[in-house]
Write a protein that holds these residues in place. Structure first.
Motif, short mmCIF file in Angstrom:
data_model
loop_
_atom_site.label_atom_id
_atom_site.label_comp_id
_atom_site.label_asym_id
_atom_site.label_seq_id
_atom_site.Cartn_x
_atom_site.Cartn_y
_atom_site.Cartn_z
N LEU A 366 -4.69 0.12 1.61
CA LEU A 366 -3.97 -1.01 1.04
C LEU A 366 -3.80 -0.84 -0.46
O LEU A 366 -2.72 -1.07 -1.03
CB LEU A 366 -4.69 -2.31 1.37
CG LEU A 366 -4.06 -3.59 0.79
CD1 LEU A 366 -2.65 -3.79 1.37
CD2 LEU A 366 -4.95 -4.80 1.08
N VAL A 376 3.63 -4.98 0.76
CA VAL A 376 2.53 -4.88 1.74
C VAL A 376 1.36 -5.73 1.24
O VAL A 376 0.83 -5.50 0.15
CB VAL A 376 2.07 -3.42 1.94
CG1 VAL A 376 0.88 -3.39 2.90
CG2 VAL A 376 3.23 -2.58 2.47
N CYS A 379 -3.48 -4.61 5.26
CA CYS A 379 -3.53 -3.31 5.94
C CYS A 379 -4.74 -3.30 6.88
O CYS A 379 -5.87 -3.51 6.44
CB CYS A 379 -3.63 -2.18 4.91
SG CYS A 379 -3.72 -0.54 5.67
N PHE A 402 0.62 -2.30 8.87
CA PHE A 402 1.03 -2.77 7.54
C PHE A 402 1.72 -4.12 7.72
O PHE A 402 2.65 -4.25 8.53
CB PHE A 402 1.99 -1.79 6.88
CG PHE A 402 1.36 -0.46 6.56
CD1 PHE A 402 0.40 -0.35 5.57
CD2 PHE A 402 1.73 0.69 7.25
CE1 PHE A 402 -0.18 0.87 5.27
CE2 PHE A 402 1.16 1.91 6.95
CZ PHE A 402 0.19 2.00 5.97
#
Length: 438
Positions: A366, A376, A379, A402
């Motif tokens: 991430l 994003v 994660c 994601f």
């Protein structure tokens, strides 16, 4: 409701004709012709099975043995107060027992293999559980004999009650001069005989088999008294042995847990242990730094936490200054044990590090991906087993999800992230999944 329940338990509708039952029991009593030959073969088969420690062969001997015949005859004749039939049954039974003992003793005398294997030793320590098996197994056998639907009960009873193996084990005891084995095995055979016969008495009376001879009430009372005496005499030792068995099992369980708790004591390693459930003793041999008196007291006191008498714990130091050769051997054992423990600890540390690293992979991914794809926000990382039905094998595949909370992933972004993920994890099977949560 009660009437319906009794109808399920009622045996009368399935009982064979009493004359047919009587004829069957009379026929199976005799040991001549076919029965005599079968008995001879069963004796040899059982003896060889015990000698070779073969469970399958021993089961075969149980199945072909005709010893149940005169035992059922004795029980049936007692229940119906048929003393002439009882004498015939007893005579044939004693003949079968004597023949089996003689044949098995001769076999073990001439056999080159004299080791007492587990199958043989299992017949030398009867307990109350053997009484239960013999009684209920015998009841099943008599019910089957009395029924018009025989089924496969009789072979099962022959296996469960196991008459022939303990008799041949008694022959082994005589042949090798180990009378503890002889008396233990013969007592097991006696238990099986008595309680199979008693079960025959019980079922015969429940089914109300007709009394075919004239007998006075005084004689009936005397027979019943003798049955009671025999039951008690046979039962009492088995209760004691059963209690001892339970105590030994409990001692072994407690000792095992105690030993695991004291395997490593401040630089001292447990090299050897000897648990004797018969004498209720535990011998522990340590190597390493010499055990101090405080450490010894701590080990002994810990035994009470496992329901063990501290006076039964024997502690020894493996190192001896008086025996140089022994010291070398013990040092070698210690080094081997230390190396083994180091390897075990190293493997556990590696596993723990690997687990910690895996737990942090999602967080690392991430952090890295947000630098290029700020949309994003989440994660997730996991490793899954992917199975192939053609090879029946599986492949460990990393799976990454994601999640974006702002905008959808474009087709180009998805392709780039998929390629980046495989290179980042150095795994061509890694898969990326995309999700948008607004």
């Amino acid at each position: 409701m009660r009437t319906k329940l009794f109808s399920y338990l009622n045996l009368d509708s399935d009982v064979e004709n009493f004359d047919s039952i009587h004829a069957t029991i009379e026929r199976d009593i005799n040991f001549k012709g076919t029965n005599l030959w079968i008995l001879s073969f069963a004796i040899i088969v059982a003896s060889v099975g015990l000698n070779m420690n073969s469970t399958a062969v021993i089961i075969g001997a149980m199945l072909i043995s005709p010893l149940m015949g005169p035992i059922n005859g004795m029980g049936y004749s007692i229940a119906t107060y048929n003393l002439p039939l009882f004498r015939r049954s007893l005579k044939n039974f004693l003949f079968a027992v004597a023949a089996s003992l003689v044949a098995s003793t001769l076999y073990f005398v001439i056999s080159p293999v004299s080791t007492a294997h587990s199958e043989l030793l299992a017949r030398t320590s009867p307990t109350i559980y053997d009484v239960i098996i013999a009684f209920f197994g015998g009841m099943a056998g008599v019910v089957a004999i009395s029924s018009r639907f025989k089924g496969n009960v009789i072979p099962g009873v022959a296996i469960a009650t196991a008459l022939m193996p303990p008799l041949c084990t008694a022959g082994y005891g005589l042949a090798t001069g180990q009378f503890v084995y002889f008396f233990g095995a013969f007592y097991l055979f006696t238990i099986n005989t008595v309680y199979i016969a008693i079960s025959s008495v019980v079922i015969s009376q429940i089914l109300k088999f007709p009394i075919r001879t004239v007998v006075e009430e005084k004689e009936k009372k005397r027979i019943n008294q003798w049955i009671t005496v025999i039951i008690i005499i046979t039962l009492i030792p088995s209760l004691y042995f059963g209690y001892e068995l339970v105590q030994r099992e409990r001692f072994n369980e407690n000792a095992d847990r105690f030993i695991k708790s004291v395997s490593i004591i401040e630089g001292n390693y447990l090299l050897n242990q000897d648990v004797n459930p018969g004498k209720r003793t535990i011998r522990l041999v340590y190597w390493g730094n010499s055990l101090s008196e405080k450490q010894k007291r701590s080990i002994i006191e810990r035994a009470s936490s496992f329901s063990l008498d501290s006076s039964l714990i024997q502690l020894e130091q493996g190192f001896s200054l008086l025996d140089e050769k022994k010291n070398v051997d013990e040092i070698s054992k210690l080094n081997s044990e230390i190396n083994r423990l180091k390897m075990v600890l190293s493997k556990k540390e590696q596993d723990a590090d690997s687990l910690r690293i895996r737990l942090e992979i999602g967080k690392q991914l991430l952090t890295e991906v947000k630098a290029f794809y700020p949309q994003v926000t989440t994660c997730s990382y996991a490793e899954a087993k992917s199975y192939d039905d053609s090879t029946k094998k599986y492949v460990q595949e990393p799976l990454v999800i994601f999640i974006s909370r702002k905008e959808d992933f474009s087709t180009a972004d998805r392709a780039k992230l998929q390629t980046w993920l495989k290179n980042r994890l150095n795994n061509k099977t890694a898969r990326a999944y995309f999700e948008t949560r607004k």
